[in-house]
Scaffold this motif. Structure first.
Motif, PDB file in Angstrom:
ATOM      1  N   ASP A 359       1.107  -1.237   0.076  1.00  0.00           N
ATOM      2  CA  ASP A 359       0.036   0.097  -0.110  1.00  0.00           C
ATOM      3  C   ASP A 359       0.810   1.331   0.135  1.00  0.00           C
ATOM      4  O   ASP A 359       1.901   1.373   0.727  1.00  0.00           O
ATOM      5  N   GLU A 360       0.503   2.423  -0.662  1.00  0.00           N
ATOM      6  CA  GLU A 360       1.177   3.543  -0.667  1.00  0.00           C
ATOM      7  C   GLU A 360       0.897   4.387   0.248  1.00  0.00           C
ATOM      8  O   GLU A 360       1.935   4.969   0.671  1.00  0.00           O
ATOM      9  N   TYR A 361      -0.250   4.133   1.089  1.00  0.00           N
ATOM     10  CA  TYR A 361      -0.714   5.112   2.300  1.00  0.00           C
ATOM     11  C   TYR A 361      -1.386   4.259   3.039  1.00  0.00           C
ATOM     12  O   TYR A 361      -1.789   3.171   2.785  1.00  0.00           O
ATOM     13  N   VAL A 362      -1.540   4.658   4.371  1.00  0.00           N
ATOM     14  CA  VAL A 362      -2.433   4.213   5.338  1.00  0.00           C
ATOM     15  C   VAL A 362      -3.501   5.233   5.747  1.00  0.00           C
ATOM     16  O   VAL A 362      -3.092   6.355   6.037  1.00  0.00           O
ATOM     17  N   GLU A 363      -4.642   4.722   6.070  1.00  0.00           N
ATOM     18  CA  GLU A 363      -5.461   5.811   6.389  1.00  0.00           C
ATOM     19  C   GLU A 363      -6.395   5.207   7.471  1.00  0.00           C
ATOM     20  O   GLU A 363      -6.817   4.151   7.612  1.00  0.00           O
ATOM     21  N   TYR A 374       1.422   8.887   3.812  1.00  0.00           N
ATOM     22  CA  TYR A 374       1.913   8.194   2.686  1.00  0.00           C
ATOM     23  C   TYR A 374       3.593   7.797   3.360  1.00  0.00           C
ATOM     24  O   TYR A 374       4.136   8.433   3.769  1.00  0.00           O
ATOM     25  N   LYS A 375       3.647   6.362   2.924  1.00  0.00           N
ATOM     26  CA  LYS A 375       5.067   5.737   3.694  1.00  0.00           C
ATOM     27  C   LYS A 375       6.306   6.419   3.057  1.00  0.00           C
ATOM     28  O   LYS A 375       7.043   6.687   3.860  1.00  0.00           O
ATOM     29  N   SER A 376       6.412   6.344   1.756  1.00  0.00           N
ATOM     30  CA  SER A 376       7.771   6.721   1.195  1.00  0.00           C
ATOM     31  C   SER A 376       7.987   8.188   1.407  1.00  0.00           C
ATOM     32  O   SER A 376       9.139   8.761   1.420  1.00  0.00           O
ATOM     33  N   GLU A 377       6.963   8.916   1.144  1.00  0.00           N
ATOM     34  CA  GLU A 377       7.096  10.620   1.155  1.00  0.00           C
ATOM     35  C   GLU A 377       7.006  11.132   2.561  1.00  0.00           C
ATOM     36  O   GLU A 377       7.302  12.293   2.892  1.00  0.00           O
ATOM     37  N   ARG A 378       6.553  10.297   3.581  1.00  0.00           N
ATOM     38  CA  ARG A 378       6.226  10.784   4.981  1.00  0.00           C
ATOM     39  C   ARG A 378       5.500  12.223   4.769  1.00  0.00           C
ATOM     40  O   ARG A 378       5.650  13.181   5.485  1.00  0.00           O
ATOM     41  N   LYS A 379       4.308  11.840   4.048  1.00  0.00           N
ATOM     42  CA  LYS A 379       3.364  12.903   4.015  1.00  0.00           C
ATOM     43  C   LYS A 379       2.149  12.484   4.806  1.00  0.00           C
ATOM     44  O   LYS A 379       1.702  11.405   4.575  1.00  0.00           O
ATOM     45  N   LEU A 380       1.599  13.524   5.143  1.00  0.00           N
ATOM     46  CA  LEU A 380       0.034  13.562   5.640  1.00  0.00           C
ATOM     47  C   LEU A 380      -0.795  14.371   5.229  1.00  0.00           C
ATOM     48  O   LEU A 380      -0.331  15.497   4.965  1.00  0.00           O
ATOM     49  N   SER A 381      -1.845  13.576   4.940  1.00  0.00           N
ATOM     50  CA  SER A 381      -2.851  14.661   4.141  1.00  0.00           C
ATOM     51  C   SER A 381      -4.040  14.316   4.807  1.00  0.00           C
ATOM     52  O   SER A 381      -4.645  13.228   5.524  1.00  0.00           O
ATOM     53  N   ALA A 382      -4.832  15.473   4.673  1.00  0.00           N
ATOM     54  CA  ALA A 382      -6.356  15.468   4.959  1.00  0.00           C
ATOM     55  C   ALA A 382      -7.149  15.524   3.840  1.00  0.00           C
ATOM     56  O   ALA A 382      -7.134  16.190   2.958  1.00  0.00           O
ATOM     57  N   ASN A 383      -8.387  14.401   3.790  1.00  0.00           N
ATOM     58  CA  ASN A 383      -9.185  14.345   2.918  1.00  0.00           C
ATOM     59  C   ASN A 383     -10.580  14.433   3.226  1.00  0.00           C
ATOM     60  O   ASN A 383     -11.060  13.984   4.096  1.00  0.00           O
ATOM     61  N   ILE A 384     -11.457  15.124   2.036  1.00  0.00           N
ATOM     62  CA  ILE A 384     -12.962  15.381   2.374  1.00  0.00           C
ATOM     63  C   ILE A 384     -13.491  14.834   1.016  1.00  0.00           C
ATOM     64  O   ILE A 384     -13.346  15.461  -0.061  1.00  0.00           O
ATOM     65  N   ASN A 385     -14.155  13.738   1.219  1.00  0.00           N
ATOM     66  CA  ASN A 385     -15.369  13.407  -0.237  1.00  0.00           C
ATOM     67  C   ASN A 385     -14.025  12.945  -1.361  1.00  0.00           C
ATOM     68  O   ASN A 385     -13.822  13.317  -2.407  1.00  0.00           O
ATOM     69  N   SER A 386     -12.753  12.164  -0.758  1.00  0.00           N
ATOM     70  CA  SER A 386     -12.053  11.722  -1.673  1.00  0.00           C
ATOM     71  C   SER A 386     -11.193  12.826  -2.298  1.00  0.00           C
ATOM     72  O   SER A 386     -10.165  12.336  -3.244  1.00  0.00           O
ATOM     73  N   GLN A 387     -11.264  13.949  -1.741  1.00  0.00           N
ATOM     74  CA  GLN A 387     -10.293  14.991  -2.546  1.00  0.00           C
ATOM     75  C   GLN A 387      -9.421  15.716  -1.360  1.00  0.00           C
ATOM     76  O   GLN A 387      -9.931  15.932   0.093  1.00  0.00           O
ATOM     77  N   GLU A 388      -8.099  15.827  -1.477  1.00  0.00           N
ATOM     78  CA  GLU A 388      -7.184  16.047  -0.717  1.00  0.00           C
ATOM     79  C   GLU A 388      -7.295  17.664  -0.607  1.00  0.00           C
ATOM     80  O   GLU A 388      -7.496  18.382  -1.328  1.00  0.00           O
ATOM     81  N   ILE A 389      -7.494  17.973   0.804  1.00  0.00           N
ATOM     82  CA  ILE A 389      -7.647  19.464   1.358  1.00  0.00           C
ATOM     83  C   ILE A 389      -6.346  19.976   1.513  1.00  0.00           C
ATOM     84  O   ILE A 389      -6.107  21.368   0.975  1.00  0.00           O
ATOM     85  N   ASP A 390      -5.550  19.440   2.012  1.00  0.00           N
ATOM     86  CA  ASP A 390      -4.181  19.977   2.707  1.00  0.00           C
ATOM     87  C   ASP A 390      -3.225  18.790   2.971  1.00  0.00           C
ATOM     88  O   ASP A 390      -3.712  17.735   3.298  1.00  0.00           O
ATOM     89  N   CYS A 391      -1.963  19.115   3.031  1.00  0.00           N
ATOM     90  CA  CYS A 391      -1.109  18.069   3.179  1.00  0.00           C
ATOM     91  C   CYS A 391       0.179  18.700   3.761  1.00  0.00           C
ATOM     92  O   CYS A 391       0.600  19.844   3.425  1.00  0.00           O
ATOM     93  N   ILE A 392       1.143  17.907   4.825  1.00  0.00           N
ATOM     94  CA  ILE A 392       2.432  18.501   5.376  1.00  0.00           C
ATOM     95  C   ILE A 392       3.316  17.380   5.216  1.00  0.00           C
ATOM     96  O   ILE A 392       2.885  16.096   4.961  1.00  0.00           O
ATOM     97  N   ILE A 393       4.514  17.577   5.195  1.00  0.00           N
ATOM     98  CA  ILE A 393       5.708  16.566   5.259  1.00  0.00           C
ATOM     99  C   ILE A 393       6.183  16.688   6.660  1.00  0.00           C
ATOM    100  O   ILE A 393       6.512  17.343   7.373  1.00  0.00           O
TER     101      ILE A 393
END
Length: 1084
Positions: A359-363, A374-393
Motif C-alpha cells: 500500500d502506498e499509504y495508510v488511512e 504516505y509511507k515513502s514521502e512521509r506525507k500527511l494529508s487530510a481528505n474530504i470526499n476523496s479530495q485532498e484538502i491539505d498536506c504536510i511533510i
C-alpha cells in the motif's frame, strides 16, 4: 449541581415557599410538597410507589415530641439516603424552628430554634449533619456546627466560628466542605477541622450566587450572569459569559463538562440543559427536558415528576457520543480521567508496521474526514470526499510511527516511539499541529505537558514551522495561554529562549488589558520571576516597566482618600504619608475556622482601639486627596505556601517566596515595588521593627549603665539575658536559614560583635573575672554604631546611609590604590631611616596627610624633604582632591530613593523570616495574593507626562503600557479641572478686568503655538471652526454683557479642551501682563 437543591415550583403564598422538591445526593430519596396540599410525598429509588405523609398528622406528632406548638410547615430543607428529613416549621408565636425527622421510626432526632438572618442545614455523605448560621448576639461571626448521629440522635461533636461581617456568600456541601467569602472565596474541610483553608479563589468585582465543583474544577456563578471556572491544580481562572440566562449550574460526574440549566420561566413546557466547555465557553450540546413542573438536577441527572411519579434521567449518557464529537481536544486532554475517556471513545487503531507493504499509504476515516499517511514521502494529508484538502511533510524524526487513530472530533492522534502528536483540520481547512507531547510512562493514552515536553520541543524541533505555529497559537488564544503558558515559560527559561519569554510577557499584558478582571494571568510570570532574572535581567526589567501603571480590575474612578501630610520633624516620623498607599480588597482576609474567638476578639478590640487613637491624634494633620486605584501585577508574589511544618519552619525558616528570592533593585525604582513595601511596612513591618529597636535600646542602656558602675549586678544580668535572647532568636536562626549568606554579610559580623562582646563581658563580670576596659570600650563602640543603623529604615536618614554605603562600594578601588601608595612611601621611609618598625613608619607617613611632620628629622636626613614634598603634592593635593571630585560624581549617580527602598525591603524580609511565627505568615491580611494601591491624581498625571515626553522612553523597549481607561480618566479629570478651576480663574480675572478696564483687556488661547482665541477690545466670536484664529468683533463690553461674554469664552474653552485635551495652553493678558496661565500635557 449545587448541594442546596431546593426547587420552587409555584408562587409562594402567605409566607410559605412554593412547591418544592428535595433529593438526597445519591438519588435514593426524593421528597416533594407543593405548599398547598396537606401532604408530603416521599419517593424511594428502590420503590416505584410513593409514600404520602399527612401534614396535619406530622405537625401534631412533632409538636407532642418537642413540646412546641407548631402550626405551619414553611420549607423542606434536605433529605438523606436514610430518609431523615429536615423541616422548617413555624410555631404558634411565629418563631422559626428546624427539625430533623426520622421517617423510618417517626421520631425527631434534633430540633433547634433558628431565629437567624442566615441559616443553612445540610446532610453529609456519611449521614452526619452540618449547620451554619449568623449569630444575632454577635453579628460579626458565623457559627458552624457538626453533629454526629449516635444511638438514634444527633450529638454535637465540633463547633467553629468564622469572624466576618458578610454571610450571604457562604455555602455548605455534602462532602464536608464549607465555602465562604465575598471578594475571595475560601474553602475549608469541616470534617478535618483545620483552621487553615484548603483553597482560595479570587471572585473579582461582583458577588457569587452559586458554587459547584468536582475533583479538578470549581465554577462560580455571579450576579451578572457570568461564570468563572477555576482550576484547582493551577489556580488559573477562565471567564465565561453565556448568551443564556442561567438558573442552575453543575459538573458532570464522569467528565469536566459544565451543565447549565437555562432560566426560561416564561416557557412552562420544560427546560433547556446546555453542556458547556468550561475552558472555551462553547455550548457543545443542548438537551430539552419537557415537563409541566420545574426540574431538579444533580450532576447529570434530571429529577422531575411525571404522571405522579419521580423520573430520573441521565442526560449525559443519552448525549455522550454527540458531546465527544463536539468537544475540543484541549478539553479532552485536560480532564482528570482523560486517558480512560480517550480509550473508550477513540476510533479504530491502526498499527503502521502491520499494514500491507504494497500500500502506498495508510488511512483512518470518519464520516466527514479521512487522514492519509504516505509511507515513502512521509506525507500527511487530510481528505474530504476523496479530495485532498491539505498536506504536510512530517519531520523524519517523527516518521517512525507505531500506530494512529482518530478522536471522535476527527482529530488525528499519532504515536511514535517517543512522542504523542495530535493534528487537526482548522477552520481554514489547513492542517494544524494541536498537541505535541512526550508519551507518558504510566499510561500511553495520557497526554500532558507536565513531563518536560516543551523542553524537548525547544531543544530539538525549533526548526519546524508547524511546531512554532502551535506555540504561537497557544500564546495568542487567551484560553490556551491560560492552560499552557506556564509550562512554555518554564521550558523557555531552562532552554534560554529569550524570544519566547519576551512574547509571553507581552501577551500576558495584552490579554489582561482585554479583560482586566483576569488578574490571575500575571501569576504565570510572577511564579518564575526570580528564574527569569537569573537567565536575563532584561526581561524582568521589561516586565516591571511594562506593568508600572496597571489599572485595577474594578471600574476605574477617582476616589477621595484621607492621608497625613508628610513632615520632616522627628516627632512626626512615625506618621509618614505615602501617596502609594497599599491595601487589599479582601474584607475577610483573616477568616479562619476557629474553635474559640475569645483571644481573637481581644486582639481585634485592641487593634481597633489603637487605630482609633492613631486616627484621632492624626486628625489635625489629615488632608483629602484625589486618588486612583492601581494594581500591583504580582499575584502571590509575597504570599507563602499553606502546606508547611511549623516546627521546622520556625527554626530553619520558610520556603522562599518570590519576594525573598528576587534581589532586584530595579523593582524598587518604580511604584509597584514602593507600594508593596509601603503595604508591608504599614501592616506589620513597623510594629516589629519598633519592638526590635526597643529591645535593643534596653540592651544598650543596661550594658552602658553597667560599664559605668551603676547598678552593675542587675544591669549585667539583664543585659546578658537580653543579648542572649536576641542572639538566639535572630542571629542563630539567620545562620541556620542561610549559612553562606550569613558569613559573607559584613552587617551580620557587626551584629555578632555587638551581641557577643556584651554577653561575654557580662558573664565574666558576674563570675568575678572582669575583662580589660578596652574590651568594654570596643563593645560600646559596636553597640552604639549598630544603634545608628536602626535609623536607616527612615527615608530622611537612609538617604545619607545610601550615599555613604554606595560611594564606599564604588570607590573602594581608589582606597586600595591610596593604601599601596602609602605603603610605597613607608618602605622608602624605612630604608632611608634604617627604621625596622613598619607600623611606626606607616603611621608617620599617614600623619603627613594631615600635615604633621613631627616624626620627620630633616636635619639628620635632608632627603626626607623630597619624600615630604612629593607625598604632599601627589597624595594630599592631587589624589585627595581627585577623590573629592570622584565623590561628587558618585553621589550624583546614586539613586537614593531606590537604595532606600532596597534597604527597607531587606529589613522587611528579615522581619518576615525571623520575627513572625509560621501561622502569621499565612495571614491573608498581611500576605494577600493580590495587592492594590492608591496613587494621587496629580502624581499620576506627572508620571504620564514623564512617560510621554521624557527622552528616557523614546524608542525604549521599556516604555510602560498604559490602559486606555486610565488615560481617559486622567484626561477627563484634567478637562474638568480646566472647565471648573481654570475657567473660574479666567472668569474672575475677566470680571475684574472688564469692569475696571473696558476695552483694554487681551485674551489669548493657544494650542501648540497657534491661536485659538484672540480678543482685543470689542470682540465677537467668529463661528468658522476651520480657522486657527478666533476673532471677536463689535461687542459692547458693558456690565450687562459680561456674563454673555464669559459664556462664549467657556464654550470655546470646552470645545477646544474636548478636541485638544492632550495639549492646551491658556493665557489671559492685561496690558502685556499675564493674569492666568494654564498648560496641560497628557500622554496618549
Amino acid at each position: 449541581m449545587s448541594d442546596d437543591i431546593i426547587i420552587d415550583i409555584s408562587t409562594p403564598e402567605s409566607g410559605v415557599k412554593g412547591e418544592q422538591m428535595i433529593c438526597s445526593l445519591s438519588l435514593k430519596s426524593v421528597a416533594t410538597w407543593n405548599g398547598k396540599d396537606e401532604k408530603i410525598s416521599i419517593w424511594q429509588k428502590s420503590s416505584s410507589a410513593n409514600e404520602d405523609i399527612e401534614l396535619n398528622v406530622l405537625i401534631e406528632k412533632l409538636s407532642s415530641i418537642t413540646n412546641i406548638n407548631f402550626h405551619k410547615l414553611v420549607e423542606l430543607v434536605d433529605i438523606s439516603d436514610e430518609k431523615l428529613l429536615i423541616l422548617e416549621l413555624e410555631s404558634d408565636d411565629c418563631n422559626p424552628y428546624r427539625v430533623v425527622y426520622d421517617l423510618n421510626y417517626q421520631r425527631s432526632l434534633i430540633h433547634k430554634y433558628t431565629p437567624h438572618i442566615f441559616v443553612k442545614w445540610k446532610f453529609l455523605e456519611n449521614g452526619n449533619l452540618l449547620t451554619m448560621h449568623h449569630e444575632q448576639s454577635n453579628k460579626s461571626r458565623l457559627k458552624i456546627e457538626l453533629y454526629f448521629i449516635e444511638n438514634g440522635s444527633f450529638k454535637l461533636k465540633r463547633s467553629y466560628f468564622i469572624l466576618t461581617n458578610y454571610y450571604d456568600n457562604s455555602y455548605l456541601f455534602s462532602q464536608g466542605q464549607l465555602m465562604h467569602g465575598s471578594k475571595y472565596l475560601r474553602q475549608w474541610n469541616v470534617i478535618k477541622g483545620s483552621k487553615d483553608f484548603d483553597h482560595q479563589y479570587y471572585l473579582g468585582c461582583s458577588k457569587s450566587v452559586q458554587v459547584c465543583f468536582n475533583e479538578s474544577l470549581l465554577a462560580v456563578r455571579k450576579l451578572n450572569n457570568s461564570l468563572i471556572i477555576y482550576s484547582k491544580k493551577t489556580g488559573m481562572a477562565f471567564f465565561q459569559r453565556l448568551q443564556v440566562k442561567i438558573k442552575d449550574i453543575g459538573f458532570c460526574k464522569e467528565s469536566d463538562l459544565l451543565i447549565v440549566q437555562e432560566d426560561n420561566e416564561s416557557n412552562i413546557d420544560g427546560f433547556n440543559y446546555h453542556f458547556i466547555d468550561p475552558y472555551f465557553g462553547n455550548i457543545l450540546y443542548t438537551q430539552r427536558i419537557k415537563s409541566k413542573h420545574k426540574q431538579l438536577i444533580i450532576h447529570e441527572n434530571v429529577i422531575s415528576i411525571v404522571d405522579n411519579s419521580v423520573q430520573i434521567e441521565n442526560i449525559f449518557e443519552n448525549t455522550k457520543k454527540q458531546l465527544y464529537r463536539e468537544m475540543s481536544t484541549h478539553l479532552l486532554l485536560s480532564m482528570t480521567n482523560s486517558a480512560s475517556i480517550i480509550r473508550d471513545c477513540k476510533g479504530e487503531t491502526k498499527e503502521f508496521s502491520k499494514c500491507n507493504e504494497c500500500d502506498e499509504y495508510v488511512e483512518v476515516s470518519s464520516t466527514l474526514l479521512t487522514w492519509k499517511i504516505y509511507k515513502s514521502e512521509r506525507k500527511l494529508s487530510a481528505n474530504i470526499n476523496s479530495q485532498e484538502i491539505d498536506c504536510i511533510i512530517l519531520d523524519e524524526r517523527l516518521s517512525n510511527i507505531f500506530y494512529f487513530y482518530m478522536l471522535p472530533n476527527d482529530d488525528l492522534v499519532i504515536h511514535t516511539n517517543y512522542y504523542g502528536i495530535i493534528f487537526t483540520l482548522n477552520s481554514q481547512n489547513k492542517i494544524e499541529l494541536l498537541f505535541f507531547s512526550q508519551l507518558s510512562k504510566d499510561d500511553e493514552h495520557h497526554y500532558s505537558y507536565e513531563n518536560d515536553s516543551f523542553e524537548i520541543i525547544f531543544n530539538k524541533f525549533t526548526n519546524q514551522p508547524i511546531i512554532i505555529e502551535m506555540i504561537v497559537n497557544y500564546l495568542d488564544d487567551i484560553t490556551k495561554f491560560t492552560l499552557y503558558a506556564s509550562y512554555i515559560l518554564q521550558a523557555a527559561i531552562k532552554c534560554r529562549k529569550g524570544d519566547i519569554i519576551d512574547h509571553i510577557i507581552e501577551k500576558c499584558i495584552d490579554h489582561y488589558n482585554k479583560n482586566p478582571e483576569n488578574i490571575h494571568l500575571f501569576k504565570i510570570v510572577t511564579n518564575h520571576i526570580s528564574e527569569i532574572r537569573k537567565y536575563n535581567h532584561y526581561y524582568v526589567k521589561k516586565f516591571f516597566n511594562y506593568t508600572t501603571l496597571i489599572k485595577a480590575p474594578q471600574k476605574i474612578q477617582c476616589e477621595e482618600v484621607t492621608g497625613q501630610r508628610k513632615f520632616f520633624l522627628p516627632i512626626f516620623i512615625l506618621f509618614e504619608y505615602h501617596h502609594l498607599y497599599g491595601f487589599t480588597h479582601d474584607t475577610d482576609a483573616d477568616s479562619y475556622l476557629l474553635k474559640s474567638t475569645f483571644f481573637l476578639n481581644i486582639i481585634r478590640s485592641l487593634r481597633d482601639n489603637s487605630y482609633s487613637l492613631y486616627n484621632y491624634l492624626l486628625k489635625p494633620f489629615s488632608k483629602k486627596r484625589s486618588a486612583i486605584k492601581l494594581y500591583i501585577p504580582l499575584p502571590q508574589f509575597a504570599s507563602y505556601n499553606t502546606n508547611y511544618n511549623p516546627v521546622k519552619e520556625f527554626f530553619l525558616g520558610p520556603e522562599k517566596n518570590e519576594f525573598l528570592k528576587l534581589k532586584d533593585s530595579h523593582f524598587y525604582s518604580d511604584w509597584n515595588g514602593e507600594a508593596l513595601l509601603n503595604f508591608k511596612w504599614k501592616k506589620f513591618g513597623r510594629f516589629y521593627y519598633y519592638i526590635n529597636w526597643l529591645l535593643y535600646i534596653a540592651f544598650l542602656i543596661t550594658f552602658s549603665l553597667a560599664t559605668h558602675g551603676n547598678f552593675q549586678k542587675v544591669c549585667f544580668i539583664i543585659s546578658a539575658m537580653l543579648g542572649f535572647f536576641q542572639l538566639l532568636f535572630f542571629e542563630v536562626r539567620q545562620f541556620l536559614w542561610n549559612m553562606k549568606k550569613y558569613f559573607f554579610s559584613i552587617w551580620n559580623w557587626f551584629d555578632l560583635i555587638a551581641y557577643i562582646l556584651p554577653i561575654v563581658i557580662s558573664i565574666q563580670w558576674l563570675m568575678n573575672h572582669p575583662l580589660p576596659a578596652w574590651v568594654s570600650s570596643v563593645s560600646i563602640f559596636f553597640l552604639e554604631l549598630r544603634f545608628i543603623f536602626y535609623l536607616r529604615v527612615f527615608e530622611q536618614f537612609c538617604i545619607y546611609f545610601a550615599i555613604i554605603i554606595g560611594v564606599a562600594r564604588n570607590t573602594i578601588s581608589f582606597f586600595v590604590i591610596l593604601a599601596f601608595i602609602i605603603i610605597v612611601y613607608t618602605h622608602a621611609f624605612i630604608v632611608l631611616n634604617n627604621h625596622n618598625n613598619f607600623f611606626d613608619s606607616f603611621l608617620a607617613i599617614y600623619k603627613l596627610m594631615t600635615g604633621d611632620t613631627t616624626n620627620l628629622e630633616f636635619q639628620k636626613n635632608p632627603e626626607l624633604i623630597i619624600i615630604w614634598i612629593s607625598f604632599s603634592v601627589f597624595t594630599v593635593i592631587y589624589l585627595l582632591n581627585l577623590f573629592i571630585g570622584l565623590l561628587n560624581e558618585e553621589i550624583q549617580k546614586i539613586d537614593k530613593k531606590t537604595l532606600f527602598l532596597h534597604q527597607r525591603a531587606e529589613i522587611l524580609a528579615e522581619i518576615e523570616l525571623f520575627n513572625l511565627f509560621p501561622s502569621q505568615r499565612r495571614l491573608k491580611s498581611w500576605f494577600p495574593d493580590h495587592i492594590y494601591y492608591y496613587v494621587n491624581v496629580d502624581e499620576l498625571q506627572r508620571k504620564l507626562n514623564e512617560i510621554n515626553s521624557s527622552d528616557t522612553y523614546k524608542g525604549s523597549p521599556y516604555k510602560p503600557i498604559i490602559h486606555p481607561d486610565l488615560l481617559d480618566l486622567i484626561t477627563c479629570k484634567i478637562t474638568n479641572s480646566i472647565e471648573n478651576g481654570t475657567y473660574n480663574s479666567i472668569s474672575e480675572s475677566i470680571n475684574f478686568s472688564l469692569l475696571k478696564n473696558k476695552g483694554q483687556i487681551s485674551i489669548t488661547l493657544k494650542f501648540k503655538g497657534k491661536k485659538l482665541i484672540d480678543y482685543t477690545d470689542h470682540i465677537v466670536m467668529d463661528n468658522d471652526d476651520d480657522k486657527d484664529d478666533k476673532e471677536f468683533k463689535n461687542m459692547n463690553s458693558e456690565e450687562n454683557n459680561i456674563q454673555d461674554y464669559l459664556k462664549s469664552i467657556q464654550n470655546i474653552i470646552k470645545s477646544n479642551v474636548s478636541k485638544n485635551k492632550h495639549y492646551l495652553n491658556i493665557t489671559l493678558e492685561f496690558k502685556g501682563a499675564k493674569l492666568v496661565k494654564y498648560e496641560s500635557q497628557v500622554a496618549d
